[in-house]
Each structure stands twice: as structure tokens, then as C-alpha cells.
Design an enzyme around this catalytic site. Structure first.
Site, short mmCIF file in Angstrom:
data_model
loop_
_atom_site.label_atom_id
_atom_site.label_comp_id
_atom_site.label_asym_id
_atom_site.label_seq_id
_atom_site.Cartn_x
_atom_site.Cartn_y
_atom_site.Cartn_z
N ASP A 153 -29.12 -108.53 -50.68
CA ASP A 153 -28.68 -109.18 -51.92
C ASP A 153 -28.45 -108.17 -53.05
O ASP A 153 -28.61 -108.50 -54.21
CB ASP A 153 -29.71 -110.24 -52.39
CG ASP A 153 -30.15 -111.12 -51.25
OD1 ASP A 153 -29.27 -111.66 -50.57
OD2 ASP A 153 -31.36 -111.26 -51.03
N ALA A 202 -26.56 -113.42 -43.85
CA ALA A 202 -26.06 -112.67 -45.00
C ALA A 202 -25.35 -113.61 -45.96
O ALA A 202 -24.81 -114.63 -45.56
CB ALA A 202 -25.09 -111.60 -44.52
N HIS A 204 -22.67 -112.88 -49.09
CA HIS A 204 -22.00 -111.95 -50.00
C HIS A 204 -21.16 -112.76 -50.99
O HIS A 204 -20.35 -113.59 -50.59
CB HIS A 204 -21.11 -110.99 -49.21
CG HIS A 204 -21.90 -110.02 -48.39
ND1 HIS A 204 -21.34 -109.13 -47.52
CD2 HIS A 204 -23.23 -109.80 -48.33
CE1 HIS A 204 -22.31 -108.41 -46.96
NE2 HIS A 204 -23.46 -108.80 -47.43
N THR A 248 -34.22 -116.91 -42.44
CA THR A 248 -33.23 -117.80 -43.06
C THR A 248 -32.99 -119.04 -42.19
O THR A 248 -32.24 -119.92 -42.58
CB THR A 248 -31.88 -117.07 -43.24
OG1 THR A 248 -31.42 -116.65 -41.95
CG2 THR A 248 -32.02 -115.85 -44.15
N THR A 299 -28.22 -116.78 -51.81
CA THR A 299 -26.87 -117.31 -51.55
C THR A 299 -26.88 -118.15 -50.28
O THR A 299 -26.16 -119.13 -50.16
CB THR A 299 -25.88 -116.14 -51.31
OG1 THR A 299 -26.17 -115.09 -52.21
CG2 THR A 299 -24.45 -116.58 -51.47
N GLY A 327 -30.82 -120.58 -50.93
CA GLY A 327 -31.18 -121.12 -52.24
C GLY A 327 -32.61 -120.82 -52.65
O GLY A 327 -33.07 -121.23 -53.72
P1 IMP Z 1 -33.48 -113.62 -40.41
O1 IMP Z 1 -32.46 -112.53 -40.53
O2 IMP Z 1 -32.95 -114.97 -40.77
O3 IMP Z 1 -34.17 -113.60 -39.10
O4 IMP Z 1 -34.62 -113.33 -41.51
C1 IMP Z 1 -35.50 -112.22 -41.42
C2 IMP Z 1 -35.86 -111.70 -42.80
O5 IMP Z 1 -34.75 -111.06 -43.36
C3 IMP Z 1 -36.26 -112.79 -43.80
O6 IMP Z 1 -37.23 -112.26 -44.69
C4 IMP Z 1 -34.97 -113.06 -44.54
O7 IMP Z 1 -35.20 -113.60 -45.81
C5 IMP Z 1 -34.41 -111.66 -44.61
N1 IMP Z 1 -32.95 -111.61 -44.71
C6 IMP Z 1 -32.06 -111.73 -43.72
N2 IMP Z 1 -30.81 -111.57 -44.18
C7 IMP Z 1 -30.91 -111.33 -45.48
C8 IMP Z 1 -29.95 -111.04 -46.51
O8 IMP Z 1 -28.73 -110.95 -46.30
N3 IMP Z 1 -30.47 -110.86 -47.76
C9 IMP Z 1 -31.80 -110.90 -48.03
N4 IMP Z 1 -32.72 -111.15 -47.09
C10 IMP Z 1 -32.28 -111.35 -45.83
#
Ligand code: IMP
Length: 453
Positions: free
Chosen positions: A36, A62, A64, A155, A327, A330
Site C-alpha cells: 500500500d 493487491a 493499486h 485478505t 483498497t 477496507g
Molecule cells: P494474503 O496475501 O491474502 O495471504 O495475506 C497475507 C498478509 O499479507 C496479510 O497480512 C495481508 O494483509 C498482507 N497483504 C497481502 N497483500 C497485501 C497488499 O497488497 N497490501 C498490504 N498488505 C497485503
């Protein structure tokens, strides 16, 4: 796209230090914190001077955001270069793609009049199936055990379970499988039966998937996406051989890298710069520049240690001013002071050659600011980051306190016109990282950007 926007992207593309513009062929934009950081804006700014913008990792976890002329576009899977006609937007082999999200995103962009014909989707990318999202949900629930303590805080987009099936191989479904009815039918039946048994054993409340309905849904995905699917590895290598220029768009960021991040509180892919090559099929020799993107402060969503977290009025002020809500989910983001120990480590691992500092405007109005430049770990001061989550939880940040600035800076357009405190803050980042800050973002819009030689 309006001519002025096109011209602006060409002008913004002339960022010194981004090698492809000074003779090289491939560059990257990689987040240096926990995601982020504002990578979408940075990529959109320079995408126009590249022939392709390429995602190489992650999936719809992600988020963006690109703001053009006040209009906000939230992208999860479509590369942020989509707003530049003539630039291909490539979803590489390293991604786990939720087709329902990708199709929704394409439909939304189409409805807004954005040309999506330049999207290319790797036939080898893996598919996030509904059972992956169900498993993500069930695992997080079981791991949290009521207190929330043992879960990752994912997520819930099915990212981990889809990458796990990639490693398992026999239970994976790839984009190419969506295009062949016989293969797809066999996979959905066989894998679906196994998933129903496994998920049913994990969770009494699980409702089994209906193989016929799933097959129909997945077949429709394939038909909607068919025109975009190709062998992106040959595509990219042929473009490079043809002296075309490629920009890699990192998702999720370095500290969430499964090998080099704050394990186990990470995502399931190589989300540092190190993931570029395996996730795209482009060898290392082409890449000669990487802009590391950081916020002027730190945020984190989900679980895991965060040494400079400010769970207090300072954190709340940053959250409010920076609109720090996910994003993708939320969720309110955890907020804190800038951690330059972490940034230095990430810049090293991801091979940053210059930096972009985003959201500097959020820090206006603080009398003083704290910046972590060292950790105290096991009684000793160190400049080294400790990526293991249990080690990182044991560090105490050592701060430098610097003067802030009172003025709002969203309308400033040159570095010299920034208040003294803001300039000194950027210079402190440069000194601590030994890297030049080439881009400073002072608001969400494309125009709210300062470029530095
Ligand atoms: P996952 O990628 O959904 O398995 O989440 C694993 C960890 O990475 C969690 O703490 C998510 O909040 C974090 N995370 C995954 N993608 C993002 C991103 O694009 N921005 C911020 N945190 C992320």
C-alpha cells in the site's frame, strides 16, 4: 486519453535513474514496506514510456489505486499501465488469478471507456478457484482459535491456498486449462471432489461445491478471457529482443515476501524484486533499474510485528489524513513512524537504484516527526533488520526526532518550494539509505508529484 495526460506521462517518464530511459530495457517499481505504498500511482506516472507493464506476483490481494483527473480507479489484477494506450498490460505466469475479479475489473474499465485490448494474460498463471477462497477463510478461522492470535490476517482472497496447490501440482488449475473443456471438466471433477472432502473435514459448516455449476462458471471465465490469453514468456522476451522497454509492477511489497519478509506474516509469493524473473520468465540481465517505493511513514494491514506502530493519537492522525483503509478489504491499516531500518533492508533485497517517497503531504502539521534509524535488539544497537517475526517483535526502535512543517503541501510543484522541514525529511531518507529520492508524491492525483534530478 487526453493529449495533456499523454504528454504528462511522457514528461513524468523522464525520471533520472530509471535506467530503461537512459539506455536499459527493463525497470521495476517495488514496494519497500508492507504494501500500500502508492505503487499504482508511481507506475501510472511512468508507464507511458514503456511498451509493457508486467505484474509478476500475487493476485487480487493487491490493491493499486490510480487517480486520473480526480477519478479514482482501484485495480487488483489489471496492471496499472492499462490507462496508457499503446502500452501492453501483462499478467505474468507468477500470479494466482481470480478470474471473477479480473473479469469484473475489465468490465468496469470497459464501461468507463478505458481500452483494455492491451491486456495479456499468461496461459501459465494459476487460477484461484472458489475452493481456495473457502479454504483461506476456514484456515484463518481455525488458526485464530477465537483470540485471533494464530492467524495471519490474510485478505481471504485465496492467495495462500492457490499457491499451495501450485506447489502440490496435481491439484492446480492454470489459465490454459480454462480454455479446454475436456481438461477443465476432468480437473473440476477430480480436484473438486478432493476439496469437498478436505474442506468438509475441516469445517462442519462447509457447503460442498457443485462440480457441474463450477464447471459452467469456469468455462464462462475461459471464454471471456480467451482473447487475452497468450504465452507471455515468449511475448516479453521477444519484446526485449526487439529493444522494447518493460516495466515490472511489484504487488504486496518486499516485507511481505514469502522468503525475505517478516515470516510467517507474509504473503505466499516472492513479492520483493527477487520475484521478477521467475514470475515473468524474463532473465536478470535485462533489469537495470528499480525504483523502491515507500510511504513517508509506515503502515501494515493484517497481523505481524510492526516496531514503529503508533497505536495512539499519532497513528490515528496518520490514518485519518492518509485515508489508511485497505483498497482490497477496507480494513483500517495500522499506522506508525517511518522505519528506515526496514526500508534499507528492503532496498537491498529488492535492488533499489532510487526511491519514490509517497504521501509526504499526510505528515503536514506535526510539530516534530520521529524516524527510526536503528533498532535495539538483544541489548545491542544495530542498523540491521531482523525479518523473522519473533525477532522483529523483540526489537525496540531507536528514533531520530526531526522538526516537522505546518504548511499544507499538496499544491507545491517543485522540491525547492517545499517547506524546510519537508526537504530535510527527504534528505534524511537519502542519507540513511544512500539512495536518491527521485519522486515525491504530495497528493493522489498525477499532477501532485515532484520529480527530482
Ligand atoms: P494474503 O496475501 O491474502 O495471504 O495475506 C497475507 C498478509 O499479507 C496479510 O497480512 C495481508 O494483509 C498482507 N497483504 C497481502 N497483500 C497485501 C497488499 O497488497 N497490501 C498490504 N498488505 C497485503
Amino acid at each position: 486519453m487526453s493529449q495533456s495526460t499523454e504528454q504528462m506521462s511522457r514528461r513524468h517518464a523522464a525520471i533520472p535513474g530509471m535506467g530503461p530511459l537512459s539506455g536499459g530495457r527493463a525497470g521495476a517499481i517495488i514496494g519497500l514496506q508492507w504494501g500500500d505504498e502508492g505503487k499504482g500511482k508511481a507506475i501510472d506516472l511512468i508507464a507511458g514510456s514503456f511498451d509493457a507493464v508486467v505484474r509478476f506476483n500475487g493476485g487480487a490481494n493487491a490493491g493499486h489505486t490510480v487517480v486520473i483527473g480526480g477519478e479514482k480507479h482501484a485495480l487488483h489484477l489489471v496492471p496499472s499501465g492499462i490507462f496508457h494506450p499503446g502500452t501492453l498490460s501483462v499478467v505474468g505466469n507468477g500470479l494466482v488469478v481470480d478470474p471473477s475479479v479480473l473479469i469484473r475489473e475489465l468490465d468496469t474499465l470497459d464501461a468507463k471507456g478505458v481500452d483494455t485490448s492491451g491486456l495479456r494474460l499468461s496461459d501459465r498463471a494459476h487460477v484461484v478457484m472458489p475452493w481456495h477462497k473457502a479454504e483461506d477463510e476456514i484456515r484463518e478461522k481455525l488458526l485464530s482459535g477465537g483470540s485471533g492470535g494464530g492467524s495471519i490476517g490474510t485478505t481471504k482472497r485465496g492467495i495462500g491456498p492457490a499457491y499451495a496447490d501450485k506447489a502440490h501440482r496435481a491439484t492446480a488449475i492454470r489459465v490454459r486449462d480454462l480454455l479446454d473443456a475436456d481438461t477443465l471438466r476432468e480437473r473440476v471433477n477430480r480436484v473438486g471432489a478432493m476439496k469437498n472432502a478436505l474442506l468438509g473435514a475441516l469445517d462442519d459448516g462447509f457447503t460442498p461445491f457443485d462440480a457441474d455449476a463450477l464447471f459452467d462458471e469456469a468455462r464462462a471465465w475461459g471464454e471471456r478471457l480467451r482473447a487475452h490469453v497468450t504465452d507471455t514468456v515468449y511475448l516479453l522476451n521477444e519484446m526485449l529482443a526487439d529493444n522494447k522497454r518493460i516495466l515490472f509492477e511489484g504487488a504486496n511489497a518486499t516485507l511481505l515476501d514469502v522468503d525475505h519478509g517478516t515470516f510467517p506474516f507474509v504473503t505466499s509469493s516472492n513479492s520483493s524484486g527477487l520475484g521478477i524473473h521467475a514470475g515473468s520468465g524474463v532473465p536478470g540481465r535485462y533489469l537495470d533499474s528499480c525504483m523502491g517505493i515507500l510511504k513517508a511513514y509506515s503502515t501494515r494491514v493484517g497481523g505481524g510485528p510492526f516496531p514503529t506502530e503508533q497505536d495512539n493519537a499519532v497513528g490515528q492522525r496518520i490514518r485519518d489524513r492518509g485515508n489508511e483503509y485497505g483498497t482490497t478489504t477496507g480494513r483500517p491499516r495500522r499506522c506508525g513512524w517511518l522505519d528506515l531500518v526496514a526500508v534499507r533492508y528492503s532496498a537491498m533485497v529488492s535492488g533499489a537504484t532510487c526511491l519514490g517517497v509517497m504521501l509526504l503531504d499526510v505528515l503536514s502539521g506535526f510539530d516534530e516527526l520521529k524516524v527510526c534509524t536503528r533498532y535495539e535488539f538483544k541489548g545491542v544497537e544495530t542498523e540491521r533488520f531482523v525479518p523473522d517475526a519473533s525477532d522483529l517483535a523483540a526489537v525496540t526502535p531507536v528514533y531520530e526526532t526531526v522538526g516537522g512543517w505546518a504548511e499544507e503541501i499538496q499544491d507545491v510543484r517543485s522540491f525547492d518550494d517545499l517547506p524546510d522541514g519537508a526537504r530535510r525529511y527527504i534528505e534524511l531518507i537519502e542519507r540513511a539509505t544512500a539512495l536518491p529520492v527521485r519522486l515525491v508524491s504530495i497528493g493522489p492525483d498525477r499532477t501532485q508529484t515532484i520529480l527530482r534530478a
